[in-house]
Design an enzyme around this catalytic site. Sequence first.
Site, PDB file in Angstrom:
ATOM      1  N   ASN A 184      -4.669  -4.449  -0.625  1.00  0.00           N
ATOM      2  CA  ASN A 184      -5.770  -5.358  -0.313  1.00  0.00           C
ATOM      3  C   ASN A 184      -6.727  -4.791   0.725  1.00  0.00           C
ATOM      4  O   ASN A 184      -7.610  -5.497   1.216  1.00  0.00           O
ATOM      5  CB  ASN A 184      -5.207  -6.703   0.190  1.00  0.00           C
ATOM      6  CG  ASN A 184      -5.058  -7.723  -0.943  1.00  0.00           C
ATOM      7  OD1 ASN A 184      -5.344  -7.421  -2.098  1.00  0.00           O
ATOM      8  ND2 ASN A 184      -4.619  -8.915  -0.612  1.00  0.00           N
ATOM      9  N   GLN A 208       2.401  -6.880  -1.246  1.00  0.00           N
ATOM     10  CA  GLN A 208       0.961  -6.901  -0.996  1.00  0.00           C
ATOM     11  C   GLN A 208       0.735  -6.487   0.454  1.00  0.00           C
ATOM     12  O   GLN A 208       1.517  -6.838   1.327  1.00  0.00           O
ATOM     13  CB  GLN A 208       0.432  -8.311  -1.235  1.00  0.00           C
ATOM     14  CG  GLN A 208      -1.055  -8.489  -0.993  1.00  0.00           C
ATOM     15  CD  GLN A 208      -1.580  -9.683  -1.760  1.00  0.00           C
ATOM     16  OE1 GLN A 208      -1.871  -9.605  -2.956  1.00  0.00           O
ATOM     17  NE2 GLN A 208      -1.699 -10.816  -1.089  1.00  0.00           N
ATOM     18  N   ASP A 235      -0.389 -19.761  -1.920  1.00  0.00           N
ATOM     19  CA  ASP A 235       0.007 -19.269  -3.241  1.00  0.00           C
ATOM     20  C   ASP A 235       1.489 -19.564  -3.467  1.00  0.00           C
ATOM     21  O   ASP A 235       1.922 -19.858  -4.587  1.00  0.00           O
ATOM     22  CB  ASP A 235      -0.278 -17.769  -3.383  1.00  0.00           C
ATOM     23  CG  ASP A 235       0.411 -16.921  -2.333  1.00  0.00           C
ATOM     24  OD1 ASP A 235       0.662 -15.730  -2.612  1.00  0.00           O
ATOM     25  OD2 ASP A 235       0.703 -17.427  -1.233  1.00  0.00           O
ATOM     26  N   ASP A 236       2.257 -19.520  -2.400  1.00  0.00           N
ATOM     27  CA  ASP A 236       3.691 -19.785  -2.539  1.00  0.00           C
ATOM     28  C   ASP A 236       3.967 -21.276  -2.779  1.00  0.00           C
ATOM     29  O   ASP A 236       4.851 -21.625  -3.567  1.00  0.00           O
ATOM     30  CB  ASP A 236       4.465 -19.279  -1.314  1.00  0.00           C
ATOM     31  CG  ASP A 236       3.818 -19.642   0.012  1.00  0.00           C
ATOM     32  OD1 ASP A 236       4.323 -19.195   1.050  1.00  0.00           O
ATOM     33  OD2 ASP A 236       2.794 -20.362   0.012  1.00  0.00           O
ATOM     34  N   ARG A 238      -1.970  -3.261   7.591  1.00  0.00           N
ATOM     35  CA  ARG A 238      -0.713  -2.967   8.293  1.00  0.00           C
ATOM     36  C   ARG A 238      -0.024  -1.791   7.619  1.00  0.00           C
ATOM     37  O   ARG A 238       1.167  -1.826   7.337  1.00  0.00           O
ATOM     38  CB  ARG A 238       0.198  -4.196   8.284  1.00  0.00           C
ATOM     39  CG  ARG A 238      -0.342  -5.325   9.157  1.00  0.00           C
ATOM     40  CD  ARG A 238       0.706  -6.327   9.538  1.00  0.00           C
ATOM     41  NE  ARG A 238       1.047  -7.236   8.440  1.00  0.00           N
ATOM     42  CZ  ARG A 238       1.500  -8.465   8.610  1.00  0.00           C
ATOM     43  NH1 ARG A 238       1.651  -8.933   9.843  1.00  0.00           N
ATOM     44  NH2 ARG A 238       1.827  -9.215   7.575  1.00  0.00           N
ATOM     45  N   ARG A 250      -1.316 -10.586  -5.532  1.00  0.00           N
ATOM     46  CA  ARG A 250       0.053 -10.156  -5.803  1.00  0.00           C
ATOM     47  C   ARG A 250       0.677 -10.907  -6.977  1.00  0.00           C
ATOM     48  O   ARG A 250       1.771 -10.549  -7.423  1.00  0.00           O
ATOM     49  CB  ARG A 250       0.924 -10.329  -4.561  1.00  0.00           C
ATOM     50  CG  ARG A 250       1.042 -11.765  -4.033  1.00  0.00           C
ATOM     51  CD  ARG A 250       1.893 -11.795  -2.767  1.00  0.00           C
ATOM     52  NE  ARG A 250       1.993 -13.144  -2.190  1.00  0.00           N
ATOM     53  CZ  ARG A 250       2.768 -13.437  -1.166  1.00  0.00           C
ATOM     54  NH1 ARG A 250       3.497 -12.509  -0.576  1.00  0.00           N
ATOM     55  NH2 ARG A 250       2.818 -14.683  -0.702  1.00  0.00           N
ATOM     56  N   ASP A 271       6.753  -9.927   1.865  1.00  0.00           N
ATOM     57  CA  ASP A 271       5.567  -9.772   2.714  1.00  0.00           C
ATOM     58  C   ASP A 271       5.624  -8.414   3.415  1.00  0.00           C
ATOM     59  O   ASP A 271       6.716  -7.884   3.688  1.00  0.00           O
ATOM     60  CB  ASP A 271       5.524 -10.883   3.775  1.00  0.00           C
ATOM     61  CG  ASP A 271       5.192 -12.245   3.165  1.00  0.00           C
ATOM     62  OD1 ASP A 271       5.413 -13.266   3.846  1.00  0.00           O
ATOM     63  OD2 ASP A 271       4.732 -12.275   2.009  1.00  0.00           O
ATOM     64  N   ASP A 272       4.453  -7.882   3.759  1.00  0.00           N
ATOM     65  CA  ASP A 272       4.411  -6.520   4.297  1.00  0.00           C
ATOM     66  C   ASP A 272       4.806  -6.427   5.766  1.00  0.00           C
ATOM     67  O   ASP A 272       4.501  -5.446   6.438  1.00  0.00           O
ATOM     68  CB  ASP A 272       3.040  -5.874   4.051  1.00  0.00           C
ATOM     69  CG  ASP A 272       1.917  -6.567   4.804  1.00  0.00           C
ATOM     70  OD1 ASP A 272       0.803  -5.991   4.886  1.00  0.00           O
ATOM     71  OD2 ASP A 272       2.119  -7.693   5.294  1.00  0.00           O
ATOM     72  N   ASP A 273       5.494  -7.445   6.272  1.00  0.00           N
ATOM     73  CA  ASP A 273       6.037  -7.351   7.624  1.00  0.00           C
ATOM     74  C   ASP A 273       7.492  -7.810   7.691  1.00  0.00           C
ATOM     75  O   ASP A 273       8.051  -7.974   8.773  1.00  0.00           O
ATOM     76  CB  ASP A 273       5.186  -8.150   8.619  1.00  0.00           C
ATOM     77  CG  ASP A 273       5.085  -9.620   8.239  1.00  0.00           C
ATOM     78  OD1 ASP A 273       4.442 -10.375   8.995  1.00  0.00           O
ATOM     79  OD2 ASP A 273       5.642 -10.009   7.206  1.00  0.00           O
TER      80      ASP A 273
END
Lengths: 332, 332
Positions: B101, B72, B245-246, B76, B135, B151-153
Amino acid sequence: MMRCYHICKLPGRVMGIRLLRFSSIIILVLLLVAGALTTLLPNIKDDKMPTSRREAKPQSQSALDSFTLIMQTYNRTDLLLRLLNHYQAVPHLHKVIVVWNNIGEKVPEDLWNALGPHPVPVIFKIQTVNRMRNRLQTFPELETKAVLMVDDDMLISAHDLVFAFSVWQQFPDQIVGFVPRKHVPTASGVYSYGGFELQIPGFGNGDQYSMVLIGASFFNRKYLEHFQRQPATVHALIDETQNCDDIAMNFMVSKHIGKTSGVFVKPVEMGNLEKETSSGYSGMWHRADHFLQRSYCINKLVKIYDSMPLKYSNIMISQFGFPYYANHKSKM
Amino acid sequence: MMRCYHICKLPGRVMGIRLLRFSSIIILVLLLVAGALTTLLPNIKDDKMPTSRREAKPQSQSALDSFTLIMQTYNRTDLLLRLLNHYQAVPHLHKVIVVWNNIGEKVPEDLWNALGPHPVPVIFKIQTVNRMRNRLQTFPELETKAVLMVDDDMLISAHDLVFAFSVWQQFPDQIVGFVPRKHVPTASGVYSYGGFELQIPGFGNGDQYSMVLIGASFFNRKYLEHFQRQPATVHALIDETQNCDDIAMNFMVSKHIGKTSGVFVKPVEMGNLEKETSSGYSGMWHRADHFLQRSYCINKLVKIYDSMPLKYSNIMISQFGFPYYANHKSKM
């Protein structure tokens, strides 16, 4: 009026005796109540100390929450006794079974009893023949589901044992232990035995193990029964070499469950004490042919099994946050 | 006699043509045989190179032997594209699903295609609302049993991913990942959220974890379906906080399987790239109330579940013999 006068006119002695009896009864009752109260007191203290509730209470350990140490010994009674002083105090230990391979020699039972009391019972099983596979008998004294098998020169810390036992409880059909080894296939099809110094051709990243040695491991007691039912050729091989009982066990377990026989738990504090014996006796692995025997055994077992049932694994288990509380961080 | 004379007397040219035809046919046949032999050659080569047989052949990856990356992304895109260049090359990857997103913003599909070819398909799923739980939808493009959620980082090395995927295959009903966290009970009965810096009262040696964060983990795709079926109150909580969410997933999995929700695999080479974005956007965890929210979510979920289903574990898994081939030895 008449009754009261009658009572008042009783002889003083009789009145005194009745009063005495009555008072005695009251006092007795009070003492009993006080006695009952004092038996209650320790329980209240336990409630205030939650850690003591978590400690193992050996008398109430069930067959699932505790394990039995089986230690075979030959010509290293000094090490044995030193190790027993250590292992007897490990949490969740139910009983110790010492497999006495010193044929004809008296067990140190008198010494053991003279230096009691001990936290757990220790049973000395006198053997008639000095066999490596004596420790794989189905001992009637064995009550727990889990067996902890340790060589008579290995000192494994209680921390490691408590953790590994908890791991075994999550993998009860596998040999959960501290010493990983592997078989290696070669171009000729002949297998060889080794440790991390050997490589498995074409396997990518890292190393693999396919056996966990039973001499520092937890396993299910049923595997002792299974082992007794193994073909006579397997027993003969172990008797011929006075070796390879652990290799045979790994073949057996792997075949039985269809996956890798063992789970390796990385020990934090485990050491071999063989140099510290005064008996001058070095372990079996110092024999010239010991390692060649182990490769020999693998190939013989493959013939007996008509297959290679051992499977590789690269799972290494450690305890989260122990000994160092941030040991999960990278580069540690 | 007559026949032979007849043949011998044929004109030389006819003989020549027949010989030519015959020779041509022989040569053609030989060429065909040679051609057939050359198609056989690569197979023989594969036999000699066992490593190439073990390499993933993407076109033949089955749903069980490969995984789908779900990533997701919000604000970034520079990090996203850099990470996609990394993750697209990880062995056993089947497909990438990017959950977009960035509402109203065009997906970088043209750029992606212009810089092709790519090892695997990448699907951009355009979202209508910027929700944290986007996601966790059941994407129809998802074909594999395993989901890798990142994660996107987060940059996780291929070595770590290949190993963790093999671990997930052995624990397919659990969240197998790289970031362990825990809930902590307090004397008042209120729970708090934390990492290794917190202690669980009265637990003995070492640390425990009760959650594995999904933003760097493998889990079974069925948990996406389960999540969609969670009570509306759970979805509302995640929407309200844009967080948790996790935590919700760990509650759900733990309740479902009746044991600890996750298995922690210690990463060798994993890092966060958030400082390297040029968008100026710091991750969600920089919000002032982020951590307080997570404790808040735990207590809310306990109310919704009417219980605390999370269970502790202290199992830490590493790869045997990697990166250092003797990493199983004590004091390493």
